[in-house]
Write a protein that holds these residues in place. Structure first.
Motif, PDB file in Angstrom:
ATOM      1  N   LEU A  35      15.839  -4.285   5.334  1.00  0.00           N
ATOM      2  CA  LEU A  35      15.218  -2.984   5.116  1.00  0.00           C
ATOM      3  C   LEU A  35      15.420  -2.498   3.686  1.00  0.00           C
ATOM      4  CD1 LEU A  35      13.588  -0.634   6.088  1.00  0.00           C
ATOM      5  CD2 LEU A  35      15.624   0.321   7.187  1.00  0.00           C
ATOM      6  N   ASN A  36      16.558  -2.807   3.089  1.00  0.00           N
ATOM      7  CA  ASN A  36      16.784  -2.404   1.699  1.00  0.00           C
ATOM      8  C   ASN A  36      15.725  -2.992   0.764  1.00  0.00           C
ATOM      9  OD1 ASN A  36      19.046  -0.898   2.331  1.00  0.00           O
ATOM     10  ND2 ASN A  36      20.485  -2.561   1.907  1.00  0.00           N
ATOM     11  N   VAL A  37      15.343  -4.240   1.013  1.00  0.00           N
ATOM     12  CA  VAL A  37      14.314  -4.869   0.176  1.00  0.00           C
ATOM     13  C   VAL A  37      12.933  -4.298   0.510  1.00  0.00           C
ATOM     14  CG1 VAL A  37      13.219  -7.057  -0.467  1.00  0.00           C
ATOM     15  CG2 VAL A  37      15.686  -6.970  -0.059  1.00  0.00           C
ATOM     16  N   ILE A  38      12.692  -4.011   1.788  1.00  0.00           N
ATOM     17  CA  ILE A  38      11.423  -3.367   2.177  1.00  0.00           C
ATOM     18  C   ILE A  38      11.255  -2.047   1.440  1.00  0.00           C
ATOM     19  CG2 ILE A  38      10.197  -2.235   4.081  1.00  0.00           C
ATOM     20  CD1 ILE A  38      11.414  -4.365   5.952  1.00  0.00           C
ATOM     21  N   VAL A  39      12.316  -1.253   1.417  1.00  0.00           N
ATOM     22  CA  VAL A  39      12.274   0.049   0.729  1.00  0.00           C
ATOM     23  C   VAL A  39      11.942  -0.134  -0.748  1.00  0.00           C
ATOM     24  CG1 VAL A  39      13.699   1.993  -0.053  1.00  0.00           C
ATOM     25  CG2 VAL A  39      13.822   1.230   2.338  1.00  0.00           C
ATOM     26  N   LYS A  40      12.567  -1.113  -1.383  1.00  0.00           N
ATOM     27  CA  LYS A  40      12.320  -1.359  -2.814  1.00  0.00           C
ATOM     28  C   LYS A  40      10.867  -1.757  -3.064  1.00  0.00           C
ATOM     29  CE  LYS A  40      17.041  -2.752  -4.047  1.00  0.00           C
ATOM     30  NZ  LYS A  40      17.901  -3.894  -4.477  1.00  0.00           N
ATOM     31  N   GLN A  41      10.335  -2.607  -2.212  1.00  0.00           N
ATOM     32  CA  GLN A  41       8.960  -3.068  -2.422  1.00  0.00           C
ATOM     33  C   GLN A  41       7.955  -1.947  -2.191  1.00  0.00           C
ATOM     34  OE1 GLN A  41       7.861  -6.784  -0.637  1.00  0.00           O
ATOM     35  NE2 GLN A  41       9.479  -7.915  -1.674  1.00  0.00           N
ATOM     36  N   ILE A  42       8.172  -1.120  -1.173  1.00  0.00           N
ATOM     37  CA  ILE A  42       7.269   0.009  -0.938  1.00  0.00           C
ATOM     38  C   ILE A  42       7.373   1.011  -2.088  1.00  0.00           C
ATOM     39  CG2 ILE A  42       6.782   1.992   0.561  1.00  0.00           C
ATOM     40  CD1 ILE A  42       7.696   0.260   2.923  1.00  0.00           C
ATOM     41  N   ALA A  43       8.594   1.248  -2.549  1.00  0.00           N
ATOM     42  CA  ALA A  43       8.820   2.211  -3.633  1.00  0.00           C
ATOM     43  C   ALA A  43       8.122   1.796  -4.925  1.00  0.00           C
ATOM     44  CB  ALA A  43      10.315   2.379  -3.884  1.00  0.00           C
ATOM     45  N   HIS A  44       7.835   0.513  -5.068  1.00  0.00           N
ATOM     46  CA  HIS A  44       7.176  -0.001  -6.273  1.00  0.00           C
ATOM     47  C   HIS A  44       5.765   0.554  -6.451  1.00  0.00           C
ATOM     48  CE1 HIS A  44       5.951  -2.870  -9.362  1.00  0.00           C
ATOM     49  NE2 HIS A  44       4.895  -3.168  -8.639  1.00  0.00           N
ATOM     50  N   TYR A  45       5.114   0.955  -5.352  1.00  0.00           N
ATOM     51  CA  TYR A  45       3.718   1.405  -5.398  1.00  0.00           C
ATOM     52  C   TYR A  45       3.644   2.935  -5.319  1.00  0.00           C
ATOM     53  CZ  TYR A  45       2.517  -3.472  -4.535  1.00  0.00           C
ATOM     54  OH  TYR A  45       2.398  -4.837  -4.627  1.00  0.00           O
ATOM     55  N   SER A  46       3.196   3.535  -6.398  1.00  0.00           N
ATOM     56  CA  SER A  46       3.095   4.997  -6.439  1.00  0.00           C
ATOM     57  C   SER A  46       2.101   5.530  -5.414  1.00  0.00           C
ATOM     58  CB  SER A  46       2.693   5.459  -7.843  1.00  0.00           C
ATOM     59  OG  SER A  46       1.422   4.923  -8.208  1.00  0.00           O
ATOM     60  N   ALA A  47       1.108   4.713  -5.051  1.00  0.00           N
ATOM     61  CA  ALA A  47       0.086   5.143  -4.087  1.00  0.00           C
ATOM     62  C   ALA A  47       0.692   5.515  -2.743  1.00  0.00           C
ATOM     63  CB  ALA A  47      -0.951   4.039  -3.895  1.00  0.00           C
ATOM     64  N   PHE A  48       1.837   4.915  -2.406  1.00  0.00           N
ATOM     65  CA  PHE A  48       2.457   5.159  -1.109  1.00  0.00           C
ATOM     66  C   PHE A  48       3.293   6.432  -1.077  1.00  0.00           C
ATOM     67  CE2 PHE A  48       2.468   0.273  -0.677  1.00  0.00           C
ATOM     68  CZ  PHE A  48       1.221   0.282  -0.050  1.00  0.00           C
ATOM     69  N   HIS A  49       3.435   7.082  -2.219  1.00  0.00           N
ATOM     70  CA  HIS A  49       4.331   8.229  -2.269  1.00  0.00           C
ATOM     71  C   HIS A  49       3.623   9.542  -2.577  1.00  0.00           C
ATOM     72  CE1 HIS A  49       7.287   5.114  -2.067  1.00  0.00           C
ATOM     73  NE2 HIS A  49       6.849   4.591  -3.197  1.00  0.00           N
ATOM     74  N   LYS A  50       2.306   9.496  -2.573  1.00  0.00           N
ATOM     75  CA  LYS A  50       1.553  10.723  -2.771  1.00  0.00           C
ATOM     76  C   LYS A  50       1.530  11.521  -1.480  1.00  0.00           C
ATOM     77  CE  LYS A  50      -1.287   8.735  -6.424  1.00  0.00           C
ATOM     78  NZ  LYS A  50      -2.651   8.375  -6.878  1.00  0.00           N
ATOM     79  N   ALA A  51       1.381  12.817  -1.593  1.00  0.00           N
ATOM     80  CA  ALA A  51       1.456  13.705  -0.427  1.00  0.00           C
ATOM     81  C   ALA A  51       0.411  13.374   0.633  1.00  0.00           C
ATOM     82  CB  ALA A  51       1.311  15.154  -0.873  1.00  0.00           C
ATOM     83  N   ASN A  52      -0.740  12.902   0.196  1.00  0.00           N
ATOM     84  CA  ASN A  52      -1.822  12.611   1.147  1.00  0.00           C
ATOM     85  C   ASN A  52      -1.932  11.123   1.484  1.00  0.00           C
ATOM     86  OD1 ASN A  52      -2.685  11.794  -1.338  1.00  0.00           O
ATOM     87  ND2 ASN A  52      -4.773  12.599  -1.142  1.00  0.00           N
ATOM     88  N   CYS A  53      -0.868  10.362   1.293  1.00  0.00           N
ATOM     89  CA  CYS A  53      -0.904   8.924   1.585  1.00  0.00           C
ATOM     90  C   CYS A  53      -1.222   8.701   3.065  1.00  0.00           C
ATOM     91  CB  CYS A  53       0.431   8.272   1.246  1.00  0.00           C
ATOM     92  SG  CYS A  53       0.513   6.526   1.732  1.00  0.00           S
ATOM     93  N   PRO A  54      -2.262   7.922   3.383  1.00  0.00           N
ATOM     94  CA  PRO A  54      -2.661   7.729   4.782  1.00  0.00           C
ATOM     95  C   PRO A  54      -1.853   6.654   5.514  1.00  0.00           C
ATOM     96  CG  PRO A  54      -4.176   6.568   3.369  1.00  0.00           C
ATOM     97  CD  PRO A  54      -3.208   7.278   2.454  1.00  0.00           C
ATOM     98  N   ILE A  55      -1.003   5.927   4.788  1.00  0.00           N
ATOM     99  CA  ILE A  55      -0.255   4.820   5.398  1.00  0.00           C
ATOM    100  C   ILE A  55       1.150   5.275   5.782  1.00  0.00           C
ATOM    101  CG2 ILE A  55       0.473   2.415   5.173  1.00  0.00           C
ATOM    102  CD1 ILE A  55      -2.555   2.836   4.843  1.00  0.00           C
ATOM    103  N   GLN A  56       1.519   5.012   7.039  1.00  0.00           N
ATOM    104  CA  GLN A  56       2.887   5.251   7.499  1.00  0.00           C
ATOM    105  C   GLN A  56       3.579   3.898   7.655  1.00  0.00           C
ATOM    106  OE1 GLN A  56       1.567   7.759  11.028  1.00  0.00           O
ATOM    107  NE2 GLN A  56       3.513   8.717  10.532  1.00  0.00           N
ATOM    108  N   PHE A  57       4.833   3.832   7.270  1.00  0.00           N
ATOM    109  CA  PHE A  57       5.603   2.607   7.403  1.00  0.00           C
ATOM    110  C   PHE A  57       6.644   2.801   8.502  1.00  0.00           C
ATOM    111  CE2 PHE A  57       4.055   2.764   3.050  1.00  0.00           C
ATOM    112  CZ  PHE A  57       3.447   1.517   2.944  1.00  0.00           C
ATOM    113  N   VAL A  58       6.519   2.020   9.564  1.00  0.00           N
ATOM    114  CA  VAL A  58       7.408   2.136  10.713  1.00  0.00           C
ATOM    115  C   VAL A  58       8.168   0.825  10.885  1.00  0.00           C
ATOM    116  CG1 VAL A  58       7.556   2.530  13.203  1.00  0.00           C
ATOM    117  CG2 VAL A  58       5.897   3.814  11.840  1.00  0.00           C
TER     118      VAL A  58
END
Length: 246
Positions: free
Chosen positions: A108-131
């Motif tokens: 999970l630590n590596v998953i977090v790092k890879q998701i954090a790499h993309y600014s698109a996933f951290h915008k307020a209106n991001c349509p993708i949820q990561f479960v």
């Protein structure tokens, strides 16, 4: 006049296509499709599943460790194309269910790092949820992860109110209620499953049963009991079926 009509078409038609809602489908083991992500995305699955193994600090998508293909990484098959879809305004509201097959915390630590790499996933209106599903960290640790990470709950587990806030969906085995491959769901089985669905909905969470047969009778029963994500290995066929019973 022609230019004006073209602008009207672009204004009214194209936004309506982008605003299409996802269907109540979950693309099980999506990476095994001939066109991973693409088929499920075109069928507008509400949830898409990727099993991952951490090997040499890289995340590979595979059902079994022995079948790992170095060209099939979580980043290349899912994160990169989803971030691109968001930038091009082609994404819709959906869950990427990441099923951890290797050690929970380190993966999970590596998953977090890879998701954090993309600014698109951290915008307020991001349509993708990561479960996060599969080998999940202990629920007591969930609050230590960034809020863009949610977790797959279980009906038989107890959670604090704070932990419920971190749950993106709740999953249960179809095999707890019916035999593997069983296509007819007796009324008593239906009622037991419906009780689980209602209990999860009482927490305002969405529910999925895994290992359900791909059969019209099962799909119809799951839809009637209010299952939010119907598990399938045939995303296109499920969409066609659900469109028919609307």
């Amino acid at each position: 006049m022609k230019d004006a009509l073209t602008l009207l078409f672009a204004f009214f038609i194209i936004p309506s296509l982008c605003a299409q809602k996802p269907i109540n489908g979950h693309s099980h083991n999506d990476y095994e499709q001939k066109r991973p992500l693409k088929s499920a995305f075109e069928a507008r699955m509400g949830s898409i599943e990727a099993d991952v193994y951490l090997v040499n600090n890289q995340l590979y998508v595979s059902h079994e460790a022995k079948d790992i293909n170095p060209s099939k990484s979580l980043d290349e098959l899912y994160l990169k194309p989803l971030a691109k879809a968001i930038r091009k305004k082609k994404a819709y509201s959906m869950i990427l269910l990441i099923d951890i097959k290797s050690q929970a915390d380190s993966t999970l630590n590596v998953i977090v790092k890879q998701i954090a790499h993309y600014s698109a996933f951290h915008k307020a209106n991001c349509p993708i949820q990561f479960v996060i599903s599969g080998n999940r960290p202990l629920s007591a640790k969930w609050s230590s992860y960034p809020t863009f990470i949610q977790f797959d709950g279980r009906p038989y587990e107890s959670y604090t109110p704070e932990q419920w806030e971190r749950i993106g969906m709740v999953s249960e085995s179809f095999g707890k209620y019916a035999k593997s491959g069983q296509k007819d769901i007796p009324q008593d089985t239906f009622n037991k499953m419906k009780t689980v669905v209602d209990a999860i909905h009482a927490h305002k969470k969405k529910v999925r049963f895994w290992a359900t047969p791909d059969a019209n009778e099962v799909w119809e029963a799951l839809a009637k009991m209010g299952v939010d994500f119907i598990n399938t290995d045939t995303p296109t066929a499920l969409r066609v079926f659900l469109d028919k019973i609307k």
